[in-house]
Design a protein around this motif. Structure first.
Motif, PDB file in Angstrom:
ATOM      1  N   ASP A 142       0.762  -1.246  -0.088  1.00 42.75           N
ATOM      2  CA  ASP A 142      -0.122   0.007  -0.053  1.00 42.75           C
ATOM      3  C   ASP A 142       0.982   1.276  -0.011  1.00 42.75           C
ATOM      4  OD1 ASP A 142      -2.183   1.700   0.295  1.00 42.75           O
ATOM      5  OD2 ASP A 142      -2.373   1.440   2.504  1.00 42.75           O
ATOM      6  N   GLU A 149       0.443   3.948  -1.197  1.00 35.50           N
ATOM      7  CA  GLU A 149      -0.279   5.403  -1.094  1.00 35.50           C
ATOM      8  C   GLU A 149      -0.695   5.419   0.478  1.00 35.50           C
ATOM      9  OE1 GLU A 149      -3.332   5.416  -3.784  1.00 35.50           O
ATOM     10  OE2 GLU A 149      -2.188   5.782  -5.785  1.00 35.50           O
ATOM     11  N   LYS A 150      -0.381   4.608   1.047  1.00 35.25           N
ATOM     12  CA  LYS A 150      -0.663   4.368   2.430  1.00 35.25           C
ATOM     13  C   LYS A 150      -2.203   4.815   3.043  1.00 35.25           C
ATOM     14  CE  LYS A 150       3.496   3.603   3.166  1.00 35.25           C
ATOM     15  NZ  LYS A 150       3.434   2.083   3.086  1.00 35.25           N
ATOM     16  N   LYS A 151      -3.153   4.482   2.283  1.00 32.46           N
ATOM     17  CA  LYS A 151      -4.469   4.731   2.399  1.00 32.46           C
ATOM     18  C   LYS A 151      -5.002   3.943   3.755  1.00 32.46           C
ATOM     19  CE  LYS A 151      -5.488   6.842  -1.355  1.00 32.46           C
ATOM     20  NZ  LYS A 151      -5.757   8.246  -1.451  1.00 32.46           N
ATOM     21  N   GLN A 209      -3.325   5.934   6.846  1.00 33.74           N
ATOM     22  CA  GLN A 209      -3.958   7.096   7.049  1.00 33.74           C
ATOM     23  C   GLN A 209      -5.281   6.759   7.387  1.00 33.74           C
ATOM     24  OE1 GLN A 209      -3.244  10.244   4.095  1.00 33.74           O
ATOM     25  NE2 GLN A 209      -2.026   8.802   2.929  1.00 33.74           N
ATOM     26  N   ASP A 210      -6.176   5.930   7.267  1.00 29.75           N
ATOM     27  CA  ASP A 210      -7.391   5.578   7.838  1.00 29.75           C
ATOM     28  C   ASP A 210      -7.543   5.192   9.240  1.00 29.75           C
ATOM     29  OD1 ASP A 210      -8.659   6.395   5.352  1.00 29.75           O
ATOM     30  OD2 ASP A 210      -9.286   4.120   4.724  1.00 29.75           O
ATOM     31  N   HIS A 228       2.039  12.337  10.773  1.00 32.11           N
ATOM     32  CA  HIS A 228       0.599  12.537  10.045  1.00 32.11           C
ATOM     33  C   HIS A 228       0.324  13.809  11.028  1.00 32.11           C
ATOM     34  CE1 HIS A 228       0.095   8.224   8.534  1.00 32.11           C
ATOM     35  NE2 HIS A 228       1.144   8.212   9.222  1.00 32.11           N
ATOM     36  N   GLU A 234      -3.449  12.709   7.499  1.00 33.52           N
ATOM     37  CA  GLU A 234      -2.779  12.848   6.170  1.00 33.52           C
ATOM     38  C   GLU A 234      -1.477  12.783   6.425  1.00 33.52           C
ATOM     39  OE1 GLU A 234      -4.310  16.920   5.197  1.00 33.52           O
ATOM     40  OE2 GLU A 234      -5.941  16.216   4.269  1.00 33.52           O
ATOM     41  N   ASN A 294       2.816  10.305  -2.428  1.00 31.49           N
ATOM     42  CA  ASN A 294       2.038  10.984  -1.562  1.00 31.49           C
ATOM     43  C   ASN A 294       2.229  12.503  -1.499  1.00 31.49           C
ATOM     44  OD1 ASN A 294       0.491   8.655   0.112  1.00 31.49           O
ATOM     45  ND2 ASN A 294       2.804   8.079  -0.232  1.00 31.49           N
TER      46      ASN A 294
END
Length: 455
Positions: free
Chosen positions: A164, A166-168, A171-172, A203, A208, A265
């Protein structure tokens, strides 16, 4: 924090199933920090096909605790966690149904590794747990038992977190657990970080990513960010709500992941990556006498370099060592400007290529050996480096001279062809930057293992 779980049931009609076994591994994204494994007396019959599949029968469950006896432990270990399961819709439904029978509303956020795998590892022949982990080289024991399947799911989820880019997912998770204080507790953040090699993500309170970096000691590096007084550090100190990280074991993996993920990112506090992280390159050409000449020159995007350097001095040092290691001519490597013989010929350490005395084919063979060693053009190869654990190694895949990506594999699993490697790696963009990172690292770390692989 995640609660990775697997449940075995009695089978039967929808919402009438009972739990026969449950395994929960509390996972912080890096390692298991708590676990709960138990057989459960479902107080109902088990379907024969389930007995054949799992090996769990009614006699085994006669003295096992009933669900209400383990319910409190399940609530505690999953508190403030996201439930992760392979086909999470099924496991989460079963769990909620059992709690509903007790009059308790059990609610947790959930992630499904089937859906994540389809998104992050597309093109697999099957996404069933057994076939998928086998294709990815993930060891699995006690298949169709809760503990074995849950452990395999932990390993699969760890791979999915790596993929992952994009680190979704991370981040969630940060967004679900925001820090409410106006000023982040920097000491608390630092206390939870390890002194290991990896990539770290800073973050804000919305989850973010505002800064990405890499370090051989993440704890020390974050401490520097929190104590420095330069403008960027002060802004970072004001905005930070959480720091997450990925262990890499290998500095090369950390460098490649940092480069890739900054570009993907685009964190607001990372200075834009320079188009090139190098200024000079090594080029070759054939002179009028058919000798292969080498030259350190300013990097030119229109030309294909053998390898690249951060500055001219670094390139000059490389050539100086190459002259000694490969018995090359100072004149034909651009290090000694002369119209006659080079200095080394005068002291009898050059065989005379500078004046046409050494046979062309003999000299060029040595130059070609140097070029081949320092360039991976047209090669299918894998670079094997340190992993995150003692029984793991990292793999950086080069296919037809193009960087494909990286991944990790267990030492018990043999990687010997491109199909297996392409399943376990996280695809990444090939660029002049990645080529420079890889070649520079290999020059500095000569003991790193490089394998030529079959296509």
């Amino acid at each position: 924090m995640y609660a990775v779980l697997d449940i075995e049931t009695t089978g039967g009609k929808y919402n009438e199933e009972g739990i026969t076994e449950i395994a929960i591994y509390k996972f912080d994204g890096h390692e298991i920090v708590d676990q709960f494994i138990s057989l459960v007396n479902p107080e109902r019959d088990i379907q024969p096909f389930v007995v054949n599949l799992t090996g769990i029968n009614s006699n085994m469950l006669r003295n096992a605790p009933k669900f209400y006896e383990v319910a409190k432990r399940i609530v505690e270990i999953t508190n403030d966690c996201i439930i992760v399961a392979h086909n999470a819709q099924f496991d989460y439904r079963i769990l909620r149904t059992e709690f509903s029978r007790l009059g308790f509303e059990f609610e947790r956020k959930s992630l499904c590794t089937v859906e994540l795998s389809k998104y992050l590892i597309p093109g697999q022949a099957s996404y069933s747990l057994g076939k998928l982990v086998r294709a990815l080289g993930i060891p699995v024991a006690d298949r169709h038992r809760a503990s074995g399947d849950a452990q395999a799911t932990v390993k699969l989820f760890k791979m999915l977190l790596d993929k992952d880019t994009e680190k979704k997912i991370i981040q969630d998770v940060v967004r679900l657990n925001p820090k409410r204080q106006l000023e982040p507790k920097h000491l608390d953040i630092i206390a939870e970080l390890p002194a290991i090699t990896g990539v770290y993500y800073i973050h804000n309170e919305e989850g973010e990513i505002i800064y990405i970096g890499k370090s051989n000691n993440i704890k020390k590096r974050i401490n520097q960010h929190f104590t420095n007084s330069n403008p960027k550090s002060k802004k970072l100190q004001t905005l930070v709500a959480a720091v997450t990280y990925e262990a890499t074991g290998s500095e090369l993996v950390a460098l490649l992941k940092e480069s890739e993920e900054i570009k993907k990112n685009k964190p607001i506090l990372n200075r834009a990556l320079k188009r090139t992280s190098f200024t000079h390159a090594l080029y070759s050409f054939i002179d009028k006498n058919n000798y292969i000449n080498l030259k350190i020159d300013i990097a030119d995007g229109r030309k294909k370099p053998i390898t690249t350097f951060s500055n001219r001095q670094s390139g000059k040092s490389f050539i100086t060592r190459a002259i000694e290691d490969y018995s090359l001519c100072q004149k034909l490597t651009g290090l000694y400007q002369t119209k006659s013989s080079c200095f080394n010929y005068e002291i009898k350490t050059c065989a005379g290529a500078c004046i046409g005395k050494e046979p062309v084919e003999i000299y060029n063979k040595r130059v070609s050996s140097l070029i081949n060693k320092n360039s991976y053009a047209n090669k299918n190869m894998v670079i094997i480096d340190k992993g995150r654990d003692i029984d793991e190694r990292s793999a950086i895949l080069i296919k037809n001279g193009v960087f494909q990506g990286l991944g990790f594999f267990n030492l018990n699993y043999q990687i010997n062809n491109l199909d297996v490697l392409e399943s376990i790696i996280t695809p990444m963009q090939n660029s002049r930057d990645t080529q420079h990172i890889i070649q520079s690292y290999l020059r500095r770390n000569k003991k790193v293992k490089q394998l030529i692989i079959d296509s």
